[in-house]
Design an enzyme around this catalytic site. Structure first.
Site, mmCIF file in Angstrom:
data_model
loop_
_atom_site.group_PDB
_atom_site.id
_atom_site.type_symbol
_atom_site.label_atom_id
_atom_site.label_comp_id
_atom_site.label_asym_id
_atom_site.label_seq_id
_atom_site.Cartn_x
_atom_site.Cartn_y
_atom_site.Cartn_z
ATOM 1 N N GLU A 73 7.319 -21.912 7.901
ATOM 2 C CA GLU A 73 7.746 -21.041 8.998
ATOM 3 C C GLU A 73 8.801 -21.686 9.893
ATOM 4 O OE1 GLU A 73 4.918 -21.451 12.783
ATOM 5 O OE2 GLU A 73 3.867 -20.615 11.056
ATOM 6 N N GLU A 129 0.804 -1.219 0.000
ATOM 7 C CA GLU A 129 0.000 0.000 0.000
ATOM 8 C C GLU A 129 0.842 1.277 0.000
ATOM 9 O OE1 GLU A 129 -2.579 -0.625 3.346
ATOM 10 O OE2 GLU A 129 -4.088 -1.646 2.144
#
Length: 272
Positions: A113, A82
Site C-alpha cells: 500500500e 458480484e
C-alpha cells in the site's frame, strides 16, 4: 508535538475490552455499528453525484474501477465480483484492483500500500481511458497506493471518486467526487475492518446497485439479468416469470430453459 491520527485510528471510546463479558462486547460493538447508517445518510448527496457521473460514462462504454489496499481493496473486489452474477454484465464493466495483486486478497502483502506509483501501473494494464471512472477506497484516506492512482487518473482526464472514513483526507483532495463516512473511532482501536469497512461496503452496494438500475439492468424490483448459475437462482428466475406473466410454474420453467434468462422470457412474451 502530539501526533494527529486519522479519524479511524483514534483511541476507542471503550476501555478494558479484555475485561468485558461476551454480552458486553457484542452490545458495545452493536452500539457502534448503529452509527454507520447515519454516517452514510449524510453522504447521499455526494454519492448521488458520483453515481450520475458513472452512469453517464458507462452509457458511452466506460468502466468503473476500484483501487484500494487491505480491507478497502478487498471490499472493492467483492463488489465488482458480484456485479456479473447479479446484473448479467461483463466482468470487465466493474473491476476491483488491490495493492499487492490477487495474492493480497487472501494474505497481506508487505508494503504494497506504500507504493505511490503502482496503482497507475495496475490500471494501465486494463487500458484505462477517459471514458472510465476510478474510485479510490481507503479508510484512513492516506494510503499512498490510492492517492497515487487517483492523482494519475486526474492527470489523464479520468473522473475520480473516493470513499474514506476520515475528514479532509488526502484521497478526498484527489477526487472529483469525494465521499467521507465519519463513523468515528473503532470499537477495537484502529481495526478498520469494523465500522469503517461496514460503511464502505454499504456505499459500494449503493453505487453499483443504483448504477445498474439506471442502466436498465433491473425491471421493477427484479434481477432479470442475473446469471442462472445454480438451482436456487434458476428457481428464483422461474418464480419471477410466474409472477410477471401469471402462468404456471411448469411453463415458466420451460420458457426459462428455452430463453436462458428472465429478461429474454419477458421480452419474448411481451412481443407475442
Amino acid at each position: 508535538m502530539k501526533k494527529i491520527y486519522p479519524d479511524t485510528e483514534k483511541e476507542s471510546n471503550y476501555s478494558n475490552l479484555d475485561k468485558m463479558s461476551t454480552k458486553e462486547l457484542l452490545e458495545n460493538i452493536n452500539a457502534e455499528d448503529k452509527k454507520v447508517a447515519h454516517a452514510v445518510e449524510t453522504q447521499i448527496p455526494n454519492i448521488e453525484k458520483l453515481v450520475d457521473a458513472i452512469v453517464s460514462k458507462m452509457k458511452l462504454g466506460g468502466r468503473l474501477f476500484y483501487i484500494g489496499a487491505g480491507t478497502s481493496g478487498r471490499l472493492g473486489i467483492l463488489d465488482a465480483s458480484e456485479c456479473p452474477p447479479t446484473f448479467g454484465v461483463s466482468d470487465q464493466m466493474v473491476i476491483g484492483i488491490i495493492a499487492g495483486g490477487d495474492f493480497a486478497i487472501r494474505k497481506a502483502v508487505e508494503n504494497a500500500e506504500d507504493d505511490f506509483e503502482q496503482a497507475w501501473i495496475d490500471l494501465k494494464k486494463h487500458d484505462i481511458n477517459s471514458l472510465d471512472v476510478v474510485i479510490g477506497i481507503a479508510a484512513s484516506g492516506n494510503t499512498p497506493y490510492v492517492i497515487g492512482g487517483l492523482k494519475k487518473a486526474q492527470e489523464n482526464s479520468i473522473i475520480t471518486g473516493s470513499i474514506t472514513c476520515s475528514n479532509n483526507s488526502k484521497i478526498s483532495k484527489e477526487a472529483d467526487y469525494p465521499i467521507e463516512l465519519l463513523v468515528g473511532p473503532e470499537f477495537l482501536t484502529g481495526s478498520t475492518r469494523m465500522k469503517a469497512g461496514t460503511s464502505q461496503k454499504m456505499v459500494l452496494n449503493m453505487i453499483t446497485t443504483s448504477v445498474m438500475i439506471q442502466l436498465g439492468r433491473v425491471i421493477g424490483n427484479k434481477m432479470v439479468d442475473m446469471q442462472l448459475s445454480n438451482k436456487k437462482l434458476v428457481q428464483r428466475g422461474v418464480e419471477m416469470i410466474v409472477e410477471a406473466l401469471d402462468i404456471d410454474e411448469k411453463l415458466a420453467a420451460q420458457l426459462l430453459k428455452e430463453h436462458k434468462s428472465v429478461r429474454a422470457v419477458l421480452l419474448s412474451r411481451n412481443k407475442a
